[in-house]
Scaffold this motif. Structure first.
Motif, PDB file in Angstrom:
ATOM      1  N   GLN A 157      -0.190   7.190   0.569  1.00  0.00           N
ATOM      2  CA  GLN A 157      -0.608   7.721   1.861  1.00  0.00           C
ATOM      3  C   GLN A 157      -2.063   7.370   2.150  1.00  0.00           C
ATOM      4  O   GLN A 157      -2.822   7.011   1.253  1.00  0.00           O
ATOM      5  CB  GLN A 157      -0.409   9.239   1.870  1.00  0.00           C
ATOM      6  N   ASN A 158      -2.441   7.562   3.395  1.00  0.00           N
ATOM      7  CA  ASN A 158      -3.798   7.206   3.817  1.00  0.00           C
ATOM      8  C   ASN A 158      -4.836   8.155   3.233  1.00  0.00           C
ATOM      9  O   ASN A 158      -5.671   7.757   2.427  1.00  0.00           O
ATOM     10  CB  ASN A 158      -3.870   7.204   5.348  1.00  0.00           C
ATOM     11  N   ASN A 159      -4.775   9.425   3.644  1.00  0.00           N
ATOM     12  CA  ASN A 159      -5.817  10.367   3.224  1.00  0.00           C
ATOM     13  C   ASN A 159      -5.330  11.776   3.533  1.00  0.00           C
ATOM     14  O   ASN A 159      -5.570  12.311   4.616  1.00  0.00           O
ATOM     15  CB  ASN A 159      -7.124  10.080   3.961  1.00  0.00           C
ATOM     16  N   VAL A 160      -4.652  12.375   2.564  1.00  0.00           N
ATOM     17  CA  VAL A 160      -4.009  13.671   2.794  1.00  0.00           C
ATOM     18  C   VAL A 160      -5.023  14.748   3.160  1.00  0.00           C
ATOM     19  O   VAL A 160      -4.745  15.629   3.962  1.00  0.00           O
ATOM     20  CB  VAL A 160      -3.179  14.091   1.557  1.00  0.00           C
ATOM     21  N   GLY A 161      -6.223  14.661   2.614  1.00  0.00           N
ATOM     22  CA  GLY A 161      -7.204  15.706   2.847  1.00  0.00           C
ATOM     23  C   GLY A 161      -7.935  15.633   4.165  1.00  0.00           C
ATOM     24  O   GLY A 161      -8.706  16.536   4.499  1.00  0.00           O
ATOM     25  N   VAL A 162      -7.696  14.572   4.955  1.00  0.00           N
ATOM     26  CA  VAL A 162      -8.522  14.386   6.159  1.00  0.00           C
ATOM     27  C   VAL A 162      -8.128  15.330   7.283  1.00  0.00           C
ATOM     28  O   VAL A 162      -8.970  15.733   8.084  1.00  0.00           O
ATOM     29  CB  VAL A 162      -8.489  12.919   6.640  1.00  0.00           C
ATOM     30  N   ASP A 163      -6.858  15.697   7.370  1.00  0.00           N
ATOM     31  CA  ASP A 163      -6.438  16.617   8.425  1.00  0.00           C
ATOM     32  C   ASP A 163      -5.112  17.269   8.053  1.00  0.00           C
ATOM     33  O   ASP A 163      -4.439  16.876   7.111  1.00  0.00           O
ATOM     34  CB  ASP A 163      -6.356  15.925   9.796  1.00  0.00           C
ATOM     35  N   SER A 164      -4.756  18.299   8.823  1.00  0.00           N
ATOM     36  CA  SER A 164      -3.556  19.076   8.519  1.00  0.00           C
ATOM     37  C   SER A 164      -2.279  18.306   8.804  1.00  0.00           C
ATOM     38  O   SER A 164      -1.222  18.630   8.249  1.00  0.00           O
ATOM     39  CB  SER A 164      -3.573  20.386   9.310  1.00  0.00           C
ATOM     40  N   ILE A 167       6.929   2.992   0.453  1.00  0.00           N
ATOM     41  CA  ILE A 167       6.475   3.453   1.763  1.00  0.00           C
ATOM     42  C   ILE A 167       4.948   3.453   1.748  1.00  0.00           C
ATOM     43  O   ILE A 167       4.334   4.004   0.827  1.00  0.00           O
ATOM     44  CB  ILE A 167       7.014   4.850   2.088  1.00  0.00           C
ATOM     45  N   ILE A 168       4.345   2.841   2.760  1.00  0.00           N
ATOM     46  CA  ILE A 168       2.887   2.730   2.806  1.00  0.00           C
ATOM     47  C   ILE A 168       2.382   3.300   4.124  1.00  0.00           C
ATOM     48  O   ILE A 168       2.815   2.869   5.196  1.00  0.00           O
ATOM     49  CB  ILE A 168       2.423   1.267   2.663  1.00  0.00           C
ATOM     50  N   TRP A 169       1.460   4.247   4.027  1.00  0.00           N
ATOM     51  CA  TRP A 169       0.708   4.727   5.185  1.00  0.00           C
ATOM     52  C   TRP A 169      -0.655   4.059   5.079  1.00  0.00           C
ATOM     53  O   TRP A 169      -1.517   4.494   4.318  1.00  0.00           O
ATOM     54  CB  TRP A 169       0.590   6.245   5.128  1.00  0.00           C
ATOM     55  N   PRO A 170      -0.905   2.983   5.806  1.00  0.00           N
ATOM     56  CA  PRO A 170      -2.062   2.131   5.522  1.00  0.00           C
ATOM     57  C   PRO A 170      -3.408   2.795   5.820  1.00  0.00           C
ATOM     58  O   PRO A 170      -3.573   3.449   6.854  1.00  0.00           O
ATOM     59  CB  PRO A 170      -1.863   0.925   6.448  1.00  0.00           C
ATOM     60  N   THR A 171      -4.351   2.593   4.920  1.00  0.00           N
ATOM     61  CA  THR A 171      -5.720   3.001   5.180  1.00  0.00           C
ATOM     62  C   THR A 171      -6.389   2.045   6.163  1.00  0.00           C
ATOM     63  O   THR A 171      -7.253   2.441   6.942  1.00  0.00           O
ATOM     64  CB  THR A 171      -6.540   3.017   3.881  1.00  0.00           C
ATOM     65  N   ASN A 172      -5.980   0.778   6.118  1.00  0.00           N
ATOM     66  CA  ASN A 172      -6.502  -0.250   7.016  1.00  0.00           C
ATOM     67  C   ASN A 172      -5.403  -1.270   7.229  1.00  0.00           C
ATOM     68  O   ASN A 172      -4.904  -1.862   6.267  1.00  0.00           O
ATOM     69  CB  ASN A 172      -7.752  -0.904   6.425  1.00  0.00           C
ATOM     70  N   GLY A 173      -5.014  -1.461   8.496  1.00  0.00           N
ATOM     71  CA  GLY A 173      -3.839  -2.273   8.808  1.00  0.00           C
ATOM     72  C   GLY A 173      -3.978  -3.737   8.465  1.00  0.00           C
ATOM     73  O   GLY A 173      -2.971  -4.443   8.336  1.00  0.00           O
ATOM     74  N   GLN A 174      -5.190  -4.223   8.317  1.00  0.00           N
ATOM     75  CA  GLN A 174      -5.403  -5.627   7.960  1.00  0.00           C
ATOM     76  C   GLN A 174      -5.626  -5.801   6.459  1.00  0.00           C
ATOM     77  O   GLN A 174      -5.063  -6.681   5.827  1.00  0.00           O
ATOM     78  CB  GLN A 174      -6.618  -6.183   8.724  1.00  0.00           C
ATOM     79  N   ALA A 175      -6.441  -4.938   5.883  1.00  0.00           N
ATOM     80  CA  ALA A 175      -6.879  -5.126   4.504  1.00  0.00           C
ATOM     81  C   ALA A 175      -5.750  -4.979   3.479  1.00  0.00           C
ATOM     82  O   ALA A 175      -5.825  -5.558   2.384  1.00  0.00           O
ATOM     83  CB  ALA A 175      -8.003  -4.146   4.182  1.00  0.00           C
ATOM     84  N   VAL A 176      -4.695  -4.228   3.814  1.00  0.00           N
ATOM     85  CA  VAL A 176      -3.626  -4.001   2.837  1.00  0.00           C
ATOM     86  C   VAL A 176      -2.604  -5.128   2.808  1.00  0.00           C
ATOM     87  O   VAL A 176      -1.739  -5.151   1.926  1.00  0.00           O
ATOM     88  CB  VAL A 176      -2.891  -2.664   3.099  1.00  0.00           C
ATOM     89  N   ILE A 177      -2.694  -6.083   3.736  1.00  0.00           N
ATOM     90  CA  ILE A 177      -1.648  -7.104   3.848  1.00  0.00           C
ATOM     91  C   ILE A 177      -1.443  -7.903   2.560  1.00  0.00           C
ATOM     92  O   ILE A 177      -0.292  -8.125   2.152  1.00  0.00           O
ATOM     93  CB  ILE A 177      -1.918  -8.028   5.052  1.00  0.00           C
ATOM     94  N   PRO A 178      -2.484  -8.374   1.856  1.00  0.00           N
ATOM     95  CA  PRO A 178      -2.228  -9.123   0.608  1.00  0.00           C
ATOM     96  C   PRO A 178      -1.426  -8.313  -0.420  1.00  0.00           C
ATOM     97  O   PRO A 178      -0.551  -8.869  -1.096  1.00  0.00           O
ATOM     98  CB  PRO A 178      -3.634  -9.439   0.098  1.00  0.00           C
ATOM     99  N   ALA A 179      -1.694  -7.010  -0.521  1.00  0.00           N
ATOM    100  CA  ALA A 179      -0.940  -6.177  -1.468  1.00  0.00           C
ATOM    101  C   ALA A 179       0.487  -5.972  -0.991  1.00  0.00           C
ATOM    102  O   ALA A 179       1.431  -5.955  -1.803  1.00  0.00           O
ATOM    103  CB  ALA A 179      -1.638  -4.834  -1.648  1.00  0.00           C
ATOM    104  N   VAL A 180       0.676  -5.830   0.321  1.00  0.00           N
ATOM    105  CA  VAL A 180       2.030  -5.726   0.869  1.00  0.00           C
ATOM    106  C   VAL A 180       2.813  -7.001   0.584  1.00  0.00           C
ATOM    107  O   VAL A 180       4.000  -6.953   0.226  1.00  0.00           O
ATOM    108  CB  VAL A 180       1.974  -5.438   2.394  1.00  0.00           C
ATOM    109  N   ARG A 181       2.150  -8.134   0.689  1.00  0.00           N
ATOM    110  CA  ARG A 181       2.800  -9.411   0.366  1.00  0.00           C
ATOM    111  C   ARG A 181       3.215  -9.447  -1.106  1.00  0.00           C
ATOM    112  O   ARG A 181       4.299  -9.957  -1.443  1.00  0.00           O
ATOM    113  CB  ARG A 181       1.865 -10.573   0.684  1.00  0.00           C
TER     114      ARG A 181
END
Length: 319
Positions: A33-40, A89-103
């Motif tokens: 997930q992106n950041n569980v603690g950031v909001d409810s 399942i990925i909730w991306p922290t950054n839609g561009q930066a995670v692409i190499p890992a998704v690949r």
């Protein structure tokens, strides 16, 4: 069966197994997930995801939280690849930066489902499905709410507004702003968007942004915020300055604080989005893909408009 890991600041990748070994036929689904603690919203999403998995005896999930750190999320994706999960399942922290890992996951033969906030388009070839809201439509609907309110007030040809966006580089923030900025001139061509600043999905940050707007601009007729958490931060700044009555506040993702502010007559409208629906849809999308079902690439759930006028049709959000 749930295995949850909250990686520490040292970026530990140790997993804690809960409830014993999985049965031979168990499907293992990993989520980062992106950041569980950031909001409810994200906290409620996680709780709903775990509850949905626990209700299915054939599913084991590995639940990870990147804490808003791209490098940590990349490490989590690579760790899930090493564990040979059946789906990810990925909730991306950054839609561009995670692409190499998704690949990397794609190359390992692991179907990837992106949840809530999509990755950049050049990573679509490595993803089986996106499950979540249509954020561009959300932004467009928020623009319509704003325009309809201004039209009722008779200021549609002179209104001036500001925008508070989400986390820079985050796809949801980009798309909600894009939808709003594209739709507003179509429905209210004479409304002026004076400035946009990020509020980082944080109420206190948004309040500081709004405080600066109030100093800079003597005339603000409306505020559009990328979610209600930030929208209420903007409202709080305006209330403290004694200017809230003159401003129409519109957001997206109707939080409980936004719903309550609407009920008090301080906040005009938003977009209704359930984190429970979001989480359940992501898990079901993964299960459908593993079962060989035909799942659309963009697997949206509906997010209707909510305003002071129709809010009685909606339950108070649980987040």
């Amino acid at each position: 069966m749930i295995r949850m890991t909250k990686l520490s600041l040292a970026c530990s990748t140790a997993l804690v197994a809960m409830g014993g070994a999985a049965a031979a036929q168990t499907i293992t689904i990993g989520i980062t997930q992106n950041n569980v603690g950031v909001d409810s919203y994200q906290t409620t999403y996680e709780q709903a995801f775990i509850a949905a998995a626990e209700a299915n005896p054939d599913v084991e999930v590995v639940v990870l939280d990147a804490g808003g750190d791209v490098a940590r999320q990349i490490a989590q994706i690579q760790d899930l690849i090493q564990q040979e999960v059946d789906a990810m399942i990925i909730w991306p922290t950054n839609g561009q930066a995670v692409i190499p890992a998704v690949r990397e996951a794609y190359q390992a033969g692991i179907p990837v489902i992106i949840t809530n906030s999509n990755i950049a388009e050049d990573g679509f070839d490595f993803v089986r499905s996106f499950s979540g809201p249509d954020n561009i439509t959300q932004g467009a609907r928020a623009a319509e709410i704003m325009c309809e309110r201004f039209t009722d007030m008779g200021i549609q040809d002179e209104a001036q507004i500001v925008q508070i966006t989400g986390q820079p580089g985050y796809t949801t923030a980009i798309e909600r702003a894009e939808g709003f900025e594209q739709r507003l001139p179509e429905v209210c061509p004479n409304v002026t968007l004076m400035e946009s600043q990020p509020g980082n999905w944080n109420r206190e940050d948004a309040q500081r942004v709004m405080e600066a707007f109030l100093v800079q601009y003597d005339d603000i007729d409306g505020v559009y915020s990328g979610d209600d958490n930030m929208g209420v931060g903007a409202l709080n700044a305006a209330l403290a300055a004694g200017r809230a009555e003159d401003i129409t506040f519109v957001g997206a993702t109707n939080f409980a604080v936004g719903y309550d502010a609407m009920e008090r007559g301080e906040y005009w409208g938003s977009i209704y989005q359930s984190p429970v629906d979001d989480a359940q849809a992501a898990l079901q999308t993964a299960l459908d893909i593993l079962a060989g079902e035909d799942v659309p690439f963009l697997n949206y759930f509906d997010t209707p408009k909510i305003t002071q006028e129709n809010m009685g049709e909606f339950d108070r959000p649980v987040f």
